[in-house]
Design an enzyme around this catalytic site. Sequence first.
Site, PDB file in Angstrom:
ATOM      1  N   ASP A 441       0.619  -1.356  -0.045  1.00 18.21           N
ATOM      2  CA  ASP A 441      -0.075   0.131  -0.044  1.00 18.21           C
ATOM      3  C   ASP A 441       0.780   1.028  -0.083  1.00 18.21           C
ATOM      4  OD1 ASP A 441      -2.525   1.389  -0.116  1.00 18.21           O
ATOM      5  OD2 ASP A 441      -3.140   0.168   1.664  1.00 18.21           O
ATOM      6  N   ASP A 498     -10.401   1.725  -3.484  1.00 11.69           N
ATOM      7  CA  ASP A 498     -10.791   1.311  -2.414  1.00 11.69           C
ATOM      8  C   ASP A 498     -12.331   1.336  -2.371  1.00 11.69           C
ATOM      9  OD1 ASP A 498      -8.267   1.269  -1.010  1.00 11.69           O
ATOM     10  OD2 ASP A 498      -8.459   3.102  -0.099  1.00 11.69           O
TER      11      ASP A 498
END
Length: 694
Positions: A441, A498
């Site tokens: 990430d 997301d």
Amino acid sequence: MIRCWRLDDSRQTLVLGSQHDHLAEVVYWGPRLSDQEDLTTLYKAHVLDVTGGMLDQNPELSICPEATRTFPGQPGMSVREQDGTPLLPKFCFAEAVEEDDALTLIFKDQDDVLTYSARFAIDGQTHVIEAKAWVDADRPVHLHWLSAPVFPAPQSSDEMIDFAGRWCGEFQMNRTPWSAGMRYRENRTGRTGHEHFPGLIVPCRGATNASGHAYAFHYGWSGGHRMAAEELPDGRRQIQFGHATRVELQAKTHFATATLYAMFSDDGINGCAVAFQRHLRDRVVTWPDPERPRPVHYNCWEAVYFNHNLPELKDIASRAAALGAERFVLDDGWFGNRDDDTMALSDWEVDPRKYPEGLKPLIDHVHAEGMSFGIWFEPEMINEDSNIHRAHPDWALGGEDQILGRQQKALNMALPDVQEFLFDRIGKILSDHEIDYIKWDHNRVLPSPDASQTRGSYALIDRLREAFPKVEIESCASGGGRIDFGILSRTHRVWLSDSNDAHERLKMQHNAAIFLPSAVTGSHVGPRECHTSGRVYDIRFRAWVAAQRHMGFEMDPRELTDEEASVLKDVTTWWKDNRHWMNRADILRLDSSDPSTIAEQQLAEGGSRFVVFAGRAGTSSQIAPRPLRLTRLSPDAMYRIELINKEDAPELSRGTPLLKSEGLVVSGAYLMSHGLTLPWSFPDRMWVLEGTRL
């Protein structure tokens, strides 16, 4: 003297030419030319007339336009001495290196300070041209801007299409009319960015998804880019891509662009999409095990967030496996004292409070359920409230007064000590545990752009890949904030967004397919109530949207009713049964006559079968659905069509279309000219049709 060179594949020809030893320019790029074509004639025919108010000769629109040759537009390079004095080179031809399907051109400036080189390579199977430029200096100099080799844009185009976005809203298409002046986009966030995906489509007049001429570009760099699409006063157009300006902070003797991927399509935007999809899948991504089927993911983030509890995670893992999951990914919260997003980033050691016996009991349970194990890292980031920041505050990038992002700073990836520390910490986790997957990430933008940050991150990933060659890596950056061919040459999957909102995903996946194949595009079934939008969707819609790409789940499986669990298992089983061909299928965007329908056709290699996903993203203005035309079929062949989820028809679908009761056999010509008439349905529903060539 005129020098000319050409590169060809079965679809296109690229011709470059140079006169008076000047920098070369693209004099032709388009449909394949005859082998008998006289290139010198093409160069001469390329020369424009002049009239009043103009120079006596038009300056070349070269592969690196030079400010010293009275070029009226954006130059391709800006370089300065260390004392700030501009360097204004006039490049002259030095050498051409011709290979099979590749060409390197080398030019030196008249003062012998700078050498400019450009390489073009054409792939005869994917139809992608890879272009790259670099500059060498005889002493350290400062680079402000360097474009990858400049391509002309077609005169027959009325508009350009680029891509914008935001968190949970990536891959939004912008259409901008061509006009005098420049469409300038620059991403200075230090990562590829949700906001400015480095891609451009230039359709010619009348082009659609399935027909017409189109040109496409993608800049494969993860550190922020600049794009300039400029129409000059004389009407010529140029396309420039490169690193964001002023990101090379140190004087050096060598600078290089990333690779610019470019192609010409003679069958619409889908021709560009198929070229990008195949090139990325078959040329850019390096798979640890190319023969391994893409496993169904389960990610625990939206089930537990930071609340890691071993019995609960074991229960969730068992339920996920029963639904069909084949890989369990442990997300944020397993390390340090990580109870929320304010602490412990960079303390990559297992939290003994949550895992008193380490990760092994959870990993053993996951393996016993028949799943492999993956884990989350955010290596390039650090919290101020962390052991590492307290020990090494100088490792953080940027000033003490910087604005934090998600309560964190970025590590200075250009520092060898930082790279060594991260390799040791991550390497220990991978060495001590049976882990085959990393979700990598990158949850904040950088305080200032710096190309050395990107190169440092690349170096760390490359080193880990070499040490752990069987581990797959997913690129995630608050979802889709780091998606490009540069990061994908080191990773194997992207987290497109997301947002697990199926309505938003339907649109994002449709647009992202211009660049990304199914095999690398993660898509998960989210919770009943989407955590990022608050919308509530039927499990059928959520499941079928995820089944369009690399399928997974990211919700708490304990919330599922028996019916929802049954539907999800059925769709997952269907995806597993078809993934062997779908992962290599071409994703073709369909030109829907109804703007409320977002539809695609995934066509198998060889064309023997296909699946159509027809998503309803809104309410139609008319009552009855309009026919949906398919593409790239054999007109004379016969195809059997089955609506595989006909039981999803709502009660208000009261008619008797043939697809609701049985399959139909029709010709490719009928499917492409008339199309399929689908049953009526509510918005936020999906029809799924299988086609087989007889």
